[in-house]
Design an enzyme around this catalytic site. Structure first.
Site, PDB file in Angstrom:
ATOM      1  N   ASP A  64      23.550  13.762 -34.872  1.00 32.93           N
ATOM      2  CA  ASP A  64      22.533  12.716 -34.759  1.00 32.93           C
ATOM      3  C   ASP A  64      22.478  11.776 -35.963  1.00 32.93           C
ATOM      4  OD1 ASP A  64      21.649  14.604 -36.529  1.00 32.93           O
ATOM      5  OD2 ASP A  64      19.694  14.917 -35.621  1.00 32.93           O
ATOM      6  N   HIS A  65      22.982  12.227 -37.114  1.00 37.31           N
ATOM      7  CA  HIS A  65      22.828  11.415 -38.322  1.00 37.31           C
ATOM      8  C   HIS A  65      23.890  10.332 -38.414  1.00 37.31           C
ATOM      9  CE1 HIS A  65      19.850  14.242 -39.627  1.00 37.31           C
ATOM     10  NE2 HIS A  65      19.730  13.683 -40.811  1.00 37.31           N
ATOM     11  N   ASP A 119      18.017  20.742 -42.526  1.00 41.36           N
ATOM     12  CA  ASP A 119      17.400  19.427 -42.586  1.00 41.36           C
ATOM     13  C   ASP A 119      15.939  19.628 -42.968  1.00 41.36           C
ATOM     14  OD1 ASP A 119      17.996  16.421 -41.477  1.00 41.36           O
ATOM     15  OD2 ASP A 119      15.883  16.983 -41.460  1.00 41.36           O
ATOM     16  N   ARG A 379      10.215   8.409 -44.829  1.00 38.68           N
ATOM     17  CA  ARG A 379      10.592   8.253 -46.246  1.00 38.68           C
ATOM     18  C   ARG A 379      10.857   6.790 -46.557  1.00 38.68           C
ATOM     19  NH1 ARG A 379      14.345  13.628 -46.358  1.00 38.68           N
ATOM     20  NH2 ARG A 379      12.577  14.982 -46.810  1.00 38.68           N
ATOM     21  N   SER A 535      15.206  15.376 -49.149  1.00 45.43           N
ATOM     22  CA  SER A 535      16.153  15.999 -48.218  1.00 45.43           C
ATOM     23  C   SER A 535      16.565  17.409 -48.632  1.00 45.43           C
ATOM     24  CB  SER A 535      17.391  15.101 -48.170  1.00 45.43           C
ATOM     25  OG  SER A 535      18.535  15.828 -47.862  1.00 45.43           O
ATOM     26  N   ARG A 537      19.677  18.276 -48.319  1.00 46.28           N
ATOM     27  CA  ARG A 537      21.136  18.192 -48.474  1.00 46.28           C
ATOM     28  C   ARG A 537      21.623  18.997 -49.679  1.00 46.28           C
ATOM     29  NH1 ARG A 537      20.440  11.752 -49.500  1.00 46.28           N
ATOM     30  NH2 ARG A 537      19.341  12.080 -47.545  1.00 46.28           N
TER      31      ARG A 537
HETATM   32  C1  MIC Z   1      16.910  12.930 -44.551  1.00 48.16           C
HETATM   33  O1  MIC Z   1      15.983  12.597 -43.837  1.00 48.16           O
HETATM   34  O2  MIC Z   1      16.969  12.668 -45.767  1.00 48.16           O
HETATM   35  C2  MIC Z   1      18.038  13.729 -43.941  1.00 48.16           C
HETATM   36  C3  MIC Z   1      19.224  12.871 -43.920  1.00 48.16           C
HETATM   37  O3  MIC Z   1      17.714  14.084 -42.629  1.00 48.16           O
HETATM   38  C4  MIC Z   1      18.233  14.980 -44.798  1.00 48.16           C
HETATM   39  C5  MIC Z   1      19.416  15.759 -44.507  1.00 48.16           C
HETATM   40  C6  MIC Z   1      20.660  15.174 -45.053  1.00 48.16           C
HETATM   41  O4  MIC Z   1      20.688  14.675 -46.160  1.00 48.16           O
HETATM   42  O5  MIC Z   1      21.654  15.273 -44.350  1.00 48.16           O
HETATM   43  C7  MIC Z   1      17.045  15.922 -44.821  1.00 48.16           C
HETATM   44  O6  MIC Z   1      15.935  15.504 -44.666  1.00 48.16           O
HETATM   45  O7  MIC Z   1      17.228  17.124 -45.110  1.00 48.16           O
HETATM   46 FE1  SF4 Z   2      17.075  11.861 -39.205  1.00 47.02          FE
HETATM   47 FE2  SF4 Z   2      16.141  12.758 -41.540  1.00 47.02          FE
HETATM   48 FE3  SF4 Z   2      15.417  10.374 -40.580  1.00 47.02          FE
HETATM   49 FE4  SF4 Z   2      14.552  12.531 -39.403  1.00 47.02          FE
HETATM   50  S1  SF4 Z   2      14.106  11.904 -41.486  1.00 47.02           S
HETATM   51  S2  SF4 Z   2      15.354  10.723 -38.389  1.00 47.02           S
HETATM   52  S3  SF4 Z   2      16.280  13.908 -39.602  1.00 47.02           S
HETATM   53  S4  SF4 Z   2      17.470  10.985 -41.222  1.00 47.02           S
END
Ligand code: MIC
Ligand code: SF4
Length: 641
Positions: A64-65, A119, A379, A535, A537
């Site tokens: 999905d990302h 995530d 965010r 995140s 990550r």
């Molecule tokens: C995000 O919202 O920052 C992400 C991308 O979903 C991350 C995960 C990632 O960095 O792949 C998260 O929230 O954990």
């Molecule tokens: Fe995707 Fe992270 Fe954004 Fe949610 S916050 S939509 S999981 S990138």
């Protein structure tokens, strides 16, 4: 003494440890989820553990990302994940099927179960009464292999809701209100339980908007009871059999109780560049808007989309606004299309994007220079949109749609009557985009398909008793994982290629850091409070590991990031006296001595060889964490244990 909802689920899943606040506990994990940006690493780690079949009740891999596939890299990684799923017993949600948290809520979430996901917004599942945590990829790999998930037993905060949201005010405003009260640090070390009469007015997707953004509070997770409303939601998804009732005991004890009167809330927004920089929409004055983005795992349910369609119906968006709408799942998109609401959204001038994270993670739709972007996301960290000087505001779908029409930040109450929407009693169910794994001999024979973008792990080494290294980087408070390891369309394709990713480490703060760290060979990073928020990550730990970072010394850490650092064999240490932060300048030579003994006593001594200051540090590590740090991280530790 009675128990809270979270304590009941913890008790039912406790493998070891004492349920007293601050002790390390090990939990049995029922379900796992991964997404593609963290998934490739997680499955490489799962393969390294060497277990043929996942041992959870359910594991799902979502794509999905990173669905742009702007080069072979993503397509290769997706194919790799698909082949791992088929072989090792994991369901595979194809690209286009939707955002992991939205699809999981609709199709797989179950009250009373434990879930970890690679995530940070996995607590979305708390909206249906799951105990759901965001975790690093290695922790998810271990849980898929049947291993426990370790957390520090959190404290409990109860938020009591009374009243009922007024027209034009929605669940997003509740999320923003609690961020106003607690700030991005206020949830650290707590589970937030939502209760009170007011919750009876909130549907499961609205509750999920609230638990989703609990992540921005730094909370371990957030949870709602499982009640009649939960039952109705499960029934609408054809899953009534998954319902169990869950509530806290009347004499449950909380560390803090916060009251929010829903009837008193107004449309709110989080101003640049932090989710807790909250203002009322009515007090912002005339701010011109360049871009509006509706979607993300926070606000992409059918309810949100129908509301947006109803607001836009029969109107045109402002000529100076670019509007994107990304429904959260194929189910939402199909139902929008069937009822004609999609037509209303299109006719108003929106660009309908794929059911994926999209603009939320900087995968396209970056704002123009210094552009004002209103997003229904969770965010608004600096640079995350892909445009460094963009001004990103987090808002409800109501504010987003109203402002897209007027071209200015608009208190949606100015639009007059709140359009009515009605939600169907049963949802359109089509799970054909979730592929089932192979069984038996077919699984045994299946090949894993690896592309050239998958590069080996950074080397780990056992911890030495003394580290003498340079403070190659000093940063301030609230450094996010988007600072440490940015994402976005340019960089995300390299999530399985740590050497390439390392070129972008801390690029938002200091582009020369990667080169400097490489030349120094070993380094310390110095941070302020709440280091590593955001995140899950693990790349924000694996890349510094690759660049030679041995320890991060900060005023305080965010939970998931601290766990990821330990998993990578990097020591997270805090200043005993936060003022000692001033005794280190970037470029100073530092010595951390007697590490072996310090791990046991939790007291560390750091000498600044440049100015001769002796600084006391603290780091409390469980027996298991000490073992991991000594071995050089979770993978070497798991191999030897
Ligand atoms: C995000 O919202 O920052 C992400 C991308 O979903 C991350 C995960 C990632 O960095 O792949 C998260 O929230 O954990
Ligand atoms: Fe995707 Fe992270 Fe954004 Fe949610 S916050 S939509 S999981 S990138």
């Amino acid at each position: 003494m009675g128990l809270t909802i979270a304590q009941k689920i913890i008790k039912a899943h406790l493998i070891s440890g004492e349920m007293t606040r601050g002790s390390e506990i090990a939990l049995r994990i029922d379900q796992t989820l991964t997404q593609d940006a963290t998934g490739t690493m997680a499955y490489l780690e799962f393969e390294a553990i060497g277990i043929p079949r996942v041992k959870t009740e359910l594991s799902v891999a979502y794509i999905d990302h990173n669905t742009l596939q702007s080069g072979f890299e993503n397509a290769d990684d997706h194919r790799y994940i698909q082949s791992v799923c088929a072989k090792h017993g994991i369901r595979f949600s194809r690209p286009g099927n939707g955002i992991c948290h939205q699809v999981h809520l609709e199709r797989f979430s179950r009250p009373g179960k434990t879930l970890i996901g690679s995530d940070s917004h996995t607590p979305t599942g708390g909206g249906i009464g799951m105990l759901a945590f965001g975790a690093g990829g290695m922790d998810v790999a271990v849980a898929m292999g049947g291993g426990a998930y370790y957390i520090t037993m959190p404290g409990m905060i109860k938020v009591n809701l009374t009243g009922k949201l007024r027209p034009w005010v929605s669940a997003k405003d509740v999320s923003l209100e609690i961020l106003r009260i607690l700030s991005v640090k206020g949830g650290v070390g707590y589970i937030i339980e939502w209760g009170g009469e007011g919750i009876k007015t909130l549907s499961v997707p609205e509750r999920a908007t609230i638990t989703n953004m609990g992540t921005e509070l730094g909370a371990t997770t957030s949870i709602f009871p499982s009640d009649e409303i939960t039952k109705a939601f499960l029934a609408s998804q054809g899953r009534e059999a998954d319902f169990v009732e869950l509530c806290s005991d009347e004499d449950a004890v909380y560390d803090r109780v916060i009251d929010i009167d829903l009837s008193a809330l107004e449309p709110l927004m989080a101003c640049p560049h932090s989710p807790d920089n909250i203002k009322k929409a009515s007090e912002l004055g005339e701010v011109k808007v360049d871009q509006v983005c509706i979607g993300s795992c926070t606000n992409s349910s059918l309810r949100d989309m129908l509301r947006v369609a109803a607001i836009l119906k029969g109107k045109k968006i402002s000529d100076s606004v670019s509007l994107s709408v990304s429904p959260g799942s194929k189910q939402v998109l199909a139902m929008l299309s069937d009822c004609g609401a999609l037509g209303d959204i299109l006719a108003a001038g929106a660009r309908v994007l794929e059911c994926a994270c999209g603009p939320c993670i900087g995968m396209g739709f970056s704002p123009n220079s210094a552009g004002v972007s209103l997003r229904t996301f969770n965010r608004n960290f600096e640079g995350r949109s892909g445009t460094k000087d963009a001004q990103v505001y987090l808002v409800s779908p109501e504010i987003a749609a109203a402002s897209a029409l007027t071209g200015y930040i608009t208190d949606p109450r100015a639009l007059g009557d709140y359009p009515d929407i009605s939600l169907p009693e049963s949802f359109k169910i089509d799970d054909s985009a979730v592929l089932m794994p192979l069984e038996g001999e077919a699984a045994e024979k299946a090949q894993i398909l690896r592309g050239p973008n998958i590069k080996p792990f950074p080397k780990t080494e056992p911890l030495s008793d003394e580290i003498r290294a340079c403070a190659t980087l000093k940063v301030g408070d609230n450094i996010t994982t988007d600072h440490i390891m940015p994402a976005g369309a340019k960089i995300l394709p390299y999530r399985s290629n740590i050497p390439k990713l390392s070129e972008y480490c801390f690029a938002v703060c200091d582009e020369s850091f990667p080169q400097r760290a490489k030349e120094a060979e070993k380094s310390f990073v110095i941070g302020g409070s709440n280091y590593g928020q955001g995140s899950s990550r693990e790349h924000a730990a694996l890349v510094p590991l690759y660049l030679g970072v041995k320890a991060v010394i900060a005023k305080s850490f965010a939970r998931i990031h601290a766990a990821n650092l330990i998993n990578a064999g990097i020591i997270p240490l805090c200043f005993e006296d936060p003022e000692d932060y001033d005794k280190i300048a970037q470029g100073d030579m530092l010595t951390l001595s007697d590490i072996g003994t310090s791990l046991k006593t939790s007291e560390f001594t750091l000498t600044n060889n440049t100015n001769n200051a002796v600084i006391k540090l603290k780091g409390e590590f469980s027996q298991r964490q000490q073992g991991m740090l000594l071995a050089g991280g979770l993978l070497p530790y798991t191999k030897t244990n």
